[in-house]
Motif scaffolding. Structure first.
Motif, PDB file in Angstrom:
ATOM      1  N   LEU A   1       0.825  -1.206   0.000  1.00 59.64           N
ATOM      2  CA  LEU A   1       0.000   0.000   0.000  1.00 59.64           C
ATOM      3  C   LEU A   1       0.862   1.260   0.000  1.00 59.64           C
ATOM      4  CD1 LEU A   1      -2.886  -0.967   2.431  1.00 59.64           C
ATOM      5  CD2 LEU A   1      -3.059  -0.548  -0.019  1.00 59.64           C
TER       6      LEU A   1
ATOM      7  N   LYS B   1       2.522   1.203  -3.779  1.00 63.47           N
ATOM      8  CA  LYS B   1       1.659   1.244  -4.968  1.00 63.47           C
ATOM      9  C   LYS B   1       0.464   2.173  -4.841  1.00 63.47           C
ATOM     10  CE  LYS B   1       3.958  -2.078  -6.995  1.00 63.47           C
ATOM     11  NZ  LYS B   1       4.780  -1.838  -8.143  1.00 63.47           N
ATOM     12  N   SER B   2      -0.116   2.300  -3.665  1.00 60.34           N
ATOM     13  CA  SER B   2      -1.373   3.027  -3.532  1.00 60.34           C
ATOM     14  C   SER B   2      -1.222   4.396  -2.902  1.00 60.34           C
ATOM     15  CB  SER B   2      -2.370   2.199  -2.720  1.00 60.34           C
ATOM     16  OG  SER B   2      -2.650   0.987  -3.371  1.00 60.34           O
ATOM     17  N   GLY B   3      -0.028   4.811  -2.615  1.00 61.76           N
ATOM     18  CA  GLY B   3       0.187   6.139  -2.087  1.00 61.76           C
ATOM     19  C   GLY B   3      -0.095   6.288  -0.603  1.00 61.76           C
ATOM     20  N   LEU B   4      -0.115   5.189   0.133  1.00 62.48           N
ATOM     21  CA  LEU B   4      -0.273   5.288   1.585  1.00 62.48           C
ATOM     22  C   LEU B   4       0.975   5.948   2.139  1.00 62.48           C
ATOM     23  CD1 LEU B   4      -1.925   4.465   4.148  1.00 62.48           C
ATOM     24  CD2 LEU B   4      -0.507   2.417   4.219  1.00 62.48           C
TER      25      LEU B   4
END
Length: 64
Positions: free
Chosen positions: A18, A21-24
């Protein structure tokens, strides 16, 4: 072939993915970790443990 993986390792991999890849943001991940520590020391910890154990048992009994 049975694959056994610790829930801590699985969650650490998910958090890592996360973040990458997901910008957390790392700050958000730290807040989530702190929440986990506080939940572990609260009175709801046995209930959470029982629920996760039951879900893992159900997932482990699925035959592919």
């Amino acid at each position: 072939m049975a694959l056994s993986i610790s829930a801590v390792v699985l969650l650490a991999i998910i958090v890592f993915l996360l973040i990458k890849k997901s910008g957390l943001k790392a700050g958000h991940a730290i807040v989530c970790v702190l929440l986990g520590f506080y939940l572990a020391s609260s009175t709801v910890a046995p209930t959470i443990r029982d629920v996760t154990t039951n879900i893992a048992g159900m997932l482990g009994s699925i035959k592919f």
